[in-house]
Scaffold this motif. Structure first.
Motif, PDB file in Angstrom:
ATOM      1  N   PHE A 196      -4.727  -6.919  10.131  1.00  0.00           N
ATOM      2  CA  PHE A 196      -4.748  -8.001  11.109  1.00  0.00           C
ATOM      3  C   PHE A 196      -6.173  -8.455  11.414  1.00  0.00           C
ATOM      4  CE2 PHE A 196      -4.833  -9.765  15.371  1.00  0.00           C
ATOM      5  CZ  PHE A 196      -3.737 -10.628  15.363  1.00  0.00           C
ATOM      6  N   GLN A 197      -7.066  -7.499  11.714  1.00  0.00           N
ATOM      7  CA  GLN A 197      -8.411  -7.879  12.106  1.00  0.00           C
ATOM      8  C   GLN A 197      -9.212  -8.469  10.954  1.00  0.00           C
ATOM      9  OE1 GLN A 197      -9.722  -8.066  15.220  1.00  0.00           O
ATOM     10  NE2 GLN A 197      -7.587  -7.686  15.751  1.00  0.00           N
ATOM     11  N   ASP A 198      -9.036  -7.935   9.734  1.00  0.00           N
ATOM     12  CA  ASP A 198      -9.752  -8.503   8.580  1.00  0.00           C
ATOM     13  C   ASP A 198      -9.384  -9.966   8.371  1.00  0.00           C
ATOM     14  OD1 ASP A 198     -11.038  -6.155   8.119  1.00  0.00           O
ATOM     15  OD2 ASP A 198      -9.867  -5.570   6.353  1.00  0.00           O
ATOM     16  N   VAL A 199      -8.072 -10.247   8.456  1.00  0.00           N
ATOM     17  CA  VAL A 199      -7.616 -11.632   8.273  1.00  0.00           C
ATOM     18  C   VAL A 199      -8.131 -12.508   9.405  1.00  0.00           C
ATOM     19  CG1 VAL A 199      -5.583 -13.136   8.206  1.00  0.00           C
ATOM     20  CG2 VAL A 199      -5.564 -10.956   6.979  1.00  0.00           C
ATOM     21  N   LEU A 200      -8.058 -11.997  10.629  1.00  0.00           N
ATOM     22  CA  LEU A 200      -8.486 -12.784  11.785  1.00  0.00           C
ATOM     23  C   LEU A 200      -9.954 -13.182  11.672  1.00  0.00           C
ATOM     24  CD1 LEU A 200      -7.537 -12.184  15.441  1.00  0.00           C
ATOM     25  CD2 LEU A 200      -9.939 -12.456  14.870  1.00  0.00           C
ATOM     26  N   TRP A 201     -10.844 -12.216  11.367  1.00  0.00           N
ATOM     27  CA  TRP A 201     -12.280 -12.551  11.302  1.00  0.00           C
ATOM     28  C   TRP A 201     -12.592 -13.427  10.099  1.00  0.00           C
ATOM     29  CZ3 TRP A 201     -12.962 -12.029  15.885  1.00  0.00           C
ATOM     30  CH2 TRP A 201     -12.758 -10.854  16.602  1.00  0.00           C
ATOM     31  N   HIS A 202     -11.901 -13.206   8.993  1.00  0.00           N
ATOM     32  CA  HIS A 202     -12.095 -14.036   7.800  1.00  0.00           C
ATOM     33  C   HIS A 202     -11.724 -15.486   8.107  1.00  0.00           C
ATOM     34  CE1 HIS A 202     -12.441 -14.555   3.400  1.00  0.00           C
ATOM     35  NE2 HIS A 202     -11.411 -15.384   3.512  1.00  0.00           N
ATOM     36  N   ARG A 203     -10.577 -15.678   8.763  1.00  0.00           N
ATOM     37  CA  ARG A 203     -10.144 -17.035   9.078  1.00  0.00           C
ATOM     38  C   ARG A 203     -11.025 -17.672  10.148  1.00  0.00           C
ATOM     39  NH1 ARG A 203      -5.009 -18.730   7.637  1.00  0.00           N
ATOM     40  NH2 ARG A 203      -5.728 -20.674   8.596  1.00  0.00           N
ATOM     41  N   LEU A 204     -11.519 -16.875  11.092  1.00  0.00           N
ATOM     42  CA  LEU A 204     -12.438 -17.421  12.084  1.00  0.00           C
ATOM     43  C   LEU A 204     -13.696 -17.964  11.410  1.00  0.00           C
ATOM     44  CD1 LEU A 204     -13.294 -17.854  15.064  1.00  0.00           C
ATOM     45  CD2 LEU A 204     -14.284 -15.560  15.003  1.00  0.00           C
ATOM     46  N   CYS A 205     -14.241 -17.208  10.459  1.00  0.00           N
ATOM     47  CA  CYS A 205     -15.474 -17.629   9.782  1.00  0.00           C
ATOM     48  C   CYS A 205     -15.301 -18.923   9.000  1.00  0.00           C
ATOM     49  CB  CYS A 205     -15.949 -16.531   8.833  1.00  0.00           C
ATOM     50  SG  CYS A 205     -16.554 -15.067   9.675  1.00  0.00           S
ATOM     51  N   ASP A 206     -14.058 -19.223   8.616  1.00  0.00           N
ATOM     52  CA  ASP A 206     -13.801 -20.429   7.835  1.00  0.00           C
ATOM     53  C   ASP A 206     -13.305 -21.582   8.703  1.00  0.00           C
ATOM     54  OD1 ASP A 206     -14.017 -21.583   5.337  1.00  0.00           O
ATOM     55  OD2 ASP A 206     -11.929 -21.272   4.832  1.00  0.00           O
TER      56      ASP A 206
ATOM     57  N   ASP B 214     -23.127 -18.453   4.287  1.00  0.00           N
ATOM     58  CA  ASP B 214     -23.304 -17.376   5.256  1.00  0.00           C
ATOM     59  C   ASP B 214     -22.175 -16.372   5.050  1.00  0.00           C
ATOM     60  OD1 ASP B 214     -23.625 -15.727   7.418  1.00  0.00           O
ATOM     61  OD2 ASP B 214     -23.400 -17.286   8.944  1.00  0.00           O
ATOM     62  N   HIS B 215     -22.524 -15.152   4.651  1.00  0.00           N
ATOM     63  CA  HIS B 215     -21.500 -14.165   4.289  1.00  0.00           C
ATOM     64  C   HIS B 215     -20.966 -13.381   5.477  1.00  0.00           C
ATOM     65  CE1 HIS B 215     -24.898 -11.461   4.811  1.00  0.00           C
ATOM     66  NE2 HIS B 215     -24.060 -10.450   4.799  1.00  0.00           N
ATOM     67  N   VAL B 216     -21.603 -13.465   6.640  1.00  0.00           N
ATOM     68  CA  VAL B 216     -21.217 -12.624   7.782  1.00  0.00           C
ATOM     69  C   VAL B 216     -19.779 -12.917   8.205  1.00  0.00           C
ATOM     70  CG1 VAL B 216     -21.700 -12.053  10.189  1.00  0.00           C
ATOM     71  CG2 VAL B 216     -23.593 -12.447   8.595  1.00  0.00           C
ATOM     72  N   GLY B 217     -18.967 -11.863   8.263  1.00  0.00           N
ATOM     73  CA  GLY B 217     -17.587 -11.989   8.708  1.00  0.00           C
ATOM     74  C   GLY B 217     -16.581 -12.194   7.604  1.00  0.00           C
ATOM     75  N   ILE B 218     -17.039 -12.525   6.397  1.00  0.00           N
ATOM     76  CA  ILE B 218     -16.127 -12.713   5.274  1.00  0.00           C
ATOM     77  C   ILE B 218     -15.559 -11.351   4.866  1.00  0.00           C
ATOM     78  CG2 ILE B 218     -15.930 -13.473   2.880  1.00  0.00           C
ATOM     79  CD1 ILE B 218     -18.122 -15.485   3.392  1.00  0.00           C
ATOM     80  N   SER B 219     -14.281 -11.303   4.534  1.00  0.00           N
ATOM     81  CA  SER B 219     -13.652 -10.023   4.211  1.00  0.00           C
ATOM     82  C   SER B 219     -14.287  -9.399   2.975  1.00  0.00           C
ATOM     83  CB  SER B 219     -12.151 -10.223   3.964  1.00  0.00           C
ATOM     84  OG  SER B 219     -11.920 -10.911   2.750  1.00  0.00           O
TER      85      SER B 219
END
Length: 385
Positions: free
Chosen positions: A174-184, A346-351
């Motif tokens: 859940f959290q990996d998807v959430l932060w990945h989608r936030l970054c995009d 910017d790679h920060v937050g990408i899964s």
């Protein structure tokens, strides 16, 4: 010499032309561009003198379908993008030339500044990315119905919207998807209810959105005093009459106003993040003794290395994909850029899985290189095509 050229064709009134030009000017200013210098807007009379090397797009206002037909035919022959547009309630087939029936049109709704139309033009010339992404941050116990309503409404307007109840598949982290989608995402829509900051997850979402320089649209619930932590966010206050129930949905007129605010804020957010990446790029270029030699269309930056080679860098906002790498390679080929182009992100937050995927792409695709913004100086100092 202009970098971007636009055209307003068809049956547009003077008021419509002026308003569209004003909105475009506001948007391109966010990117540090000047109207009539970096960005030129043509009409049917001046379009024949457009610069064929500049990124270009046109809009055709429906009405009399016999206006500017010679210009339309010439643009079709050169594969230039044209956006047909009609007013709410108008009939496409009676107001748009038959030559443009192939193109998807844009129906103008209650949008007096024509923000959506201006954004579509800037997408066509590459200033705004074509992917339109929003993230809804909310507390289920207080604003679930409003969140679901905005998800559906923004989706109907062409946005890819992240909502936790809809967009995490079974078995995914859940959290990996959430932060990945936030970054995009381009914009975070914050439903600011009384207990919003009592949840660590919503606190983390708003904090990380700000850390990534993603702009926030704050929707404040009636009779709620918002936290000063988000005072810099774009804000819409709701009255009790704006809600059909305690947790929504929001009445139609107000929800439409929210969608338009997301549309305009999206442009500012992308521009801000782009300018941040280019600022870091310029600083690193100076630090290693190289120099920025020129600025090109499609947000490209020419860098002169110490051995006098010139490479072109394409800073991008969001998460790189194979499609985006191909797009950069294609633009570089069309512009006859001889060195391998560089996509900077910017790679920060990408899964981690996506970072591994990008490394595989970079190892196997030689027509373009993907480089993290934090490592661009390091990479350019020992650049090998």
């Amino acid at each position: 010499m202009s970098l971007y050229e636009l055209a307003v064709l068809g049956d547009a009134t003077d008021v419509q032309r002026s308003q569209l030009a004003t909105t475009v000017q506001e948007m391109v200013t966010d990117f540090g561009l000047r109207i009539d210098v970096d960005v030129v807007v043509h009409d049917g009379g001046s379009i024949g003198g457009r610069d064929r090397h500049a990124a270009f797009a046109a809009v055709y206002f429906g009405g009399d379908p016999n206006k500017d037909l010679a210009a339309v035919d010439e643009l079709i022959q050169t594969s230039a993008p044209i956006i047909p547009t009609i007013a709410r309630g108008a009939e496409f087939s009676s107001q748009i030339p038959s030559q443009l029936y192939f193109a998807n049109g844009l129906r103008r709704t209650d949008d007096p500044k024509m923000t959506a139309l201006a954004a579509a033009l800037l997408e066509c010339v590459g200033l705004l990315r074509r992917q339109r992404r929003a993230f809804i941050s909310y507390r289920r116990i207080e604003s679930r119905n409003a969140a679901m309503q905005l998800h559906d409404l923004l989706t109907s307007r062409g946005f890819d919207v992240f909502l936790d109840t809809h967009d995490v598949r079974p078995g995914e982290s859940f959290q990996d998807v959430l932060w990945h989608r936030l970054c995009d995402s381009d914009v975070l829509v914050m439903l600011d209810t009384p207990t919003y900051f009592e949840s660590k997850w919503t606190r983390h979402e708003i904090g990380r959105a700000r850390a990534k320089e993603i702009h926030v649209l704050r929707i404040i619930w009636p009779d709620h005093t918002p936290s000063r932590l988000t005072d810099m966010a774009e804000t819409i206050y709701l009255d009790r009459a704006d809600l059909s129930g305690a947790d929504g949905p929001i009445v139609e007129a107000t929800s439409e106003r929210i969608v338009l605010a997301v549309e305009r804020l999206r442009s500012r957010s992308i521009a801000s993040r782009y300018m941040s990446i280019t600022g870091r790029l310029r600083a690193d270029v100076d630090r290693i003794g190289a120099a920025v030699a020129a600025i090109g269309s499609h947000r490209a930056i020419a860098i002169k290395l110490l051995d006098d080679r010139q490479v072109w860098a394409y800073p991008i906002v969001g998460i790189p994909t194979a499609e985006l790498l191909n797009d950069v390679a294609d633009k570089a080929r069309r512009a006859d850029q001889r060195e391998t182009p560089i996509l900077i992100y910017d790679h920060v937050g990408i899964s981690e899985a996506w970072v591994t995927h990008l490394k595989w792409l970079d190892d196997n695709i030689k027509s373009v290189r993907a480089v993290k913004a934090s490592e661009i100086g390091w990479a350019l100092a020992a650049w090998e095509s």
